[in-house]
Design a protein around this motif. Sequence first.
Motif, PDB file in Angstrom:
ATOM      1  N   ASP A  13       0.819  -1.207   0.000  1.00 30.50           N
ATOM      2  CA  ASP A  13       0.000   0.000   0.000  1.00 30.50           C
ATOM      3  C   ASP A  13       0.845   1.245   0.000  1.00 30.50           C
ATOM      4  OD1 ASP A  13      -2.658  -1.157   0.222  1.00 30.50           O
ATOM      5  OD2 ASP A  13      -1.870  -1.953   2.099  1.00 30.50           O
ATOM      6  N   MET A  14       2.159   1.049   0.009  1.00 30.66           N
ATOM      7  CA  MET A  14       3.043   2.184   0.198  1.00 30.66           C
ATOM      8  C   MET A  14       3.531   2.701  -1.141  1.00 30.66           C
ATOM      9  SD  MET A  14       6.255   1.996   2.689  1.00 30.66           S
ATOM     10  CE  MET A  14       7.537   1.797   1.478  1.00 30.66           C
ATOM     11  N   PRO A  15       3.194   3.935  -1.473  1.00 31.58           N
ATOM     12  CA  PRO A  15       3.661   4.453  -2.757  1.00 31.58           C
ATOM     13  C   PRO A  15       5.170   4.654  -2.743  1.00 31.58           C
ATOM     14  CG  PRO A  15       2.229   6.043  -1.626  1.00 31.58           C
ATOM     15  CD  PRO A  15       2.446   4.918  -0.692  1.00 31.58           C
TER      16      PRO A  15
ATOM     17  N   GLY C 135       1.038  -1.674   8.752  1.00 33.74           N
ATOM     18  CA  GLY C 135       1.509  -2.165   7.456  1.00 33.74           C
ATOM     19  C   GLY C 135       1.098  -1.274   6.307  1.00 33.74           C
ATOM     20  N   LYS C 136       0.163  -0.375   6.551  1.00 36.80           N
ATOM     21  CA  LYS C 136      -0.343   0.447   5.450  1.00 36.80           C
ATOM     22  C   LYS C 136       0.119   1.893   5.517  1.00 36.80           C
ATOM     23  CE  LYS C 136      -4.039  -2.612   4.439  1.00 36.80           C
ATOM     24  NZ  LYS C 136      -5.297  -2.823   3.786  1.00 36.80           N
ATOM     25  N   LEU C 137       1.093   2.179   6.351  1.00 41.62           N
ATOM     26  CA  LEU C 137       1.582   3.557   6.463  1.00 41.62           C
ATOM     27  C   LEU C 137       2.531   3.891   5.317  1.00 41.62           C
ATOM     28  CD1 LEU C 137       2.452   3.706  10.256  1.00 41.62           C
ATOM     29  CD2 LEU C 137       0.426   4.631   9.143  1.00 41.62           C
ATOM     30  N   THR C 138       2.706   5.188   5.077  1.00 42.00           N
ATOM     31  CA  THR C 138       3.727   5.615   4.123  1.00 42.00           C
ATOM     32  C   THR C 138       5.091   5.458   4.779  1.00 42.00           C
ATOM     33  OG1 THR C 138       3.701   7.851   4.953  1.00 42.00           O
ATOM     34  CG2 THR C 138       2.198   7.366   3.144  1.00 42.00           C
TER      35      THR C 138
END
Lengths: 234, 355, 242, 291
Positions: A13-15, C135-138
């Motif tokens: 999910d990390m760009p 787990g979904k953080l930048t």
Amino acid sequence: MLKVEGVDLRYGDMPALWDVSFEVHKGEILVLLGANGAGKSTIIKTLSGILRPSRGSITFNNIRLDTEPAHEVICHGLVHVPEGRRLFPEMTVEENLIMGSMAPEAKKKREETIEWVYSLFPRLRERKNQLANTLSGGEQQMAAVGRGLMGLPKILMLDEPSLGLSPLLARDIFKIIQLVNKRGVTVLLVEQNVKYSLSICDRAYVLENGRIVLSGTGEELARNEHVKEAYLGV
Amino acid sequence: MDPGVKKTAIFALLVLFVSAPLFVKNDYFLHLMILAFMWVVIGSAWNLLAGYTGQVLFGVAAFFGTGAYTSGLLVNHLGWSAWWGLPLGGVTAVILAFPFGWICFRLRGAYFALATLALNEVMRHVATIWESLTDGMAGIMILQTFYAPITTPLGILSSKTPYYFISFVMAALSIACVILVTRSKLGYYLLSIREDQDAAESLGINTRLYKMISLSVTAALSGVAGGFFTNYMGFIDPETVFSLHDISIMAILVGIVGGVGTVYGPAVGAFIMVIVQEMFRTGVFGLLSSLAEGTGSGAIITLEKHISSAHVLMFGILVVLVIRFMPNGVVGDWGKVAALVTPCRRANMRQEAGE
Amino acid sequence: MSFFKVESVVKRFGGLAAVDNVSFEVEKGDIFGLIGPNGSGKTTIFNLISGFIKPDSGSINFKGRRIDGLKTHKICHLGIGRTFQVVKPLKRMTVLDNVMAAAYRRANTKNHARSIAMETVEFCGLGGRADHLSGKLTLGDRKRLEIARALATGPELLLLDETFAGFNPTEVNEAIKLVEKINSSGVTIIIVEHIMKVIMSISGTIHAINFGKTITQGTPADVAAHRGVIEAYLGEPGDAQG
Amino acid sequence: MELLLQTLVSGFLKGGLYALIGIGMTLIMGVMGIINLAHGQLMMVSMYITYSLFALFGVDPYVSLAVSVPAIFILGVAIQKFFLNPLMKIDTILPENQVLMTVGIGMALTEIMRFIFTSDYKSIQTSYSKTTLLMGNISFSLPLLIDFFIAVILTGALFYFLKHTDTGRSIRATAQDRDAAILMGVNAERITSITFGLGAGLVAAAGTMLMPVFYLFPDIGGPFTRKAFVICILGGLGSSVGAIFGGITLGLVEAFGATYIGMEFADMIGLIIFFLVLLVLPGGLKRITGM
């Protein structure tokens, strides 16, 4: 020759890349600059098909590469020499070189290419029956570049080739890169050794946080205040 | 689910379970419920170590069997009541778990799982070979405490009713135990270990100690379930209680069918698996045999003849299918399951995905 | 007695000396910078300090107690927290749960742990994302989470491993502020960094290494002017004509 | 002294077959990084193929190698392609999914065979099944001797294949660094399938060759899976040369155990070695031999 247009990429999910567009021209040495984690390696991995862009396209001589399976990319002449060499540790130097020529075209010319690589790196010939994990750092890098050349690259993509090498050895590697380039191989280089790579390159792009923020010739960027401040620590 | 609704649902289920034996006097129904409750205990135990701590256990039968044998041996050698086997079975299972965990927790991932598989096999061999203690293959037979219908003020109840309540309480307590663990410091530590052992260490978590604690709880619950099994069935032998297929793999199935790392997953999985197992054992509850008689179809007769012996095959196929298509189980993949069942939900999901 | 002291530490992997006779001391309250090119041994030093690996020789002392050879979790309990260069979020847990797992080191009740965690999460600028799955953080938020988690264990000494890597200049400035804020709350910091500019601006003392060996140690200005550092870092432009 | 020599010989001969089983397992382990817990079951299937060919058409077991090995190779490729490979892309709590999958596949194979052949013991009586050669007072079982030689030939052929063909090199490369191999243009998925097939084929060969001297029933797979694992651990995981040592070692240990301690402890001894090796020597004998 190679065209990257509007590429976005995510790790899970990390760009990691935003709207990256650039071109590689035939015969040049192109450098990608940026801090650790800025996305340089990610770009190379995307080009070689290990990572898949979520948007955008990559074309090489008008062939779409971003939909090809990773192991097919090398067949088009795009060869990736990965960061940290990634030699096959328990294979001999010669076997490692042979592994570089698995693509059909390269396989046909295996014998002559291996001779050419040995002539470029006489040290490798001396060590050809030695296991890769017994080589010194510099020799490993030579083997990795040699293995890349075995794939008869049209574009050779090198990810941090000077990593962990002493300045002297790093200079040798850069000389080899220039040499290879003069023999007609286009080079795409990712480097942390900013001064040196800017001095040998034709053009360079600067990446920050997954975006391309600057581009220009090596000289222009070497004089650019932002580059100086951010990467040269001056 | 809305927490209020969830609470009401759980309460309704509790009431239903507690009152069931008063209405349903069918022994077979009670038997299935008892088995399901027992599997809730074993499944929750397995889930604690595998789902919450990330240490996959392939050999839960080692602890289950130890508990079962504790119960049986107390009767045979000391003349104690087999009911002592519940608490003491838990204790002996922990005693087994301790050195095992201490030594084998240095192994990571699949190697730990294999070590537990080996422990399972070792225990079965020990129980088979050590005849002077265990009577080997002959197994241990005990007198059941309740075997005749019981007369109570509420009417005559099946002899299975006491077992029903005991297993129900065990199941409820083991779920409570999992809830308690997950909400405490221990739960946070176990999850941290599951997610990243190195990070957990750097946060001051003694990973080995907490893995040991998790294993001990798992072993204790499984041991208690084993002790109960001896009391309920009245007969155990190495092939039954140390069975790789019928105990260890069944436990894994209960866990993954229901949902690994979810509180209620193993409970859901236990009921599903017990029903599925019985369906095969009895030829879809006798339906096939009556069909065979009614239609005289050769195919159904053959099917009926074989299906009862095919429950292990079904286990194998279930493992394959569940891992392949529903790796997070009924509870974990609830969205997926619901979408399969109800077409309008599927449409909703598509809409949500579109937004 | 110094607050933290590394003495003649050596660590070999096979024939290669990853850390070769490195010594330094850190004063309480300092921000101590550890610099060097990629692969020069910085992260290995952190792994040695935090107990993931044991030195072949030499010693590491913290508040007068020898800590080399202790287990990682013991070292954390003595008051040394660390972050990882390659972030290690506990992926299937929320940001707050991540930090709570750390806060339990000095909390006995859940409420206490939660309040410590909440405070730390706010402090590190993750307040708005406390209930997001980590787990979904930048990347930037993951790095903040690393710091928040290490902080929640209540360290006296914090090891930051390439916290700024991959940040753009704005984010770098915010992160610098965060580090300074942590430091002024009384936490001593050792920071490993690749980008010179960042480390120059915040460190009191800098220790430069390459190939596992010490090049020099001193004030930022001294180190920046040191010929060995410049060579190691920038490489020599050399004769570009080849 | 004679008993000792006799035990040594029979253990060594059996060890040859064990080596074959172990190499099969170790190949799969090297490339896929997982333990194939259906390994013995694949061998069991191969044994049933051999048995059927003999029972129905009177085909000699050594001739049926030509059927059983390719058949199990294809089965192995299919298992890898359709069941194991898709799991690589799924993110779940249990990282041991693939291993668990092989357990399920093993169970399914066992029960399918039981379905077809029942649980009865089967065996093949060939004219040479009980033939022994005498050298002094030491007897060599003829079929085991033949097995040993075929095992040596197969192992040699495998090593040649791994060392001197592009596919073989690609297998080794994929085992050592999968991503780098892909960068070299190796189709890692294809290589993985081939490797699984090869590993399955090797264990199938061992199964077929055991038939003249061994009995067969559906549950025989489990113990052999365990043996295969013990062999790999003894030899150092992922090392083909190690698997030969592991195989011979296990053959000898079993023979000595059966002779000097007692038949009923043979399985126990295997398990005890399993634990010891797992704990004392996580790198297996590889650590001692350095090979």
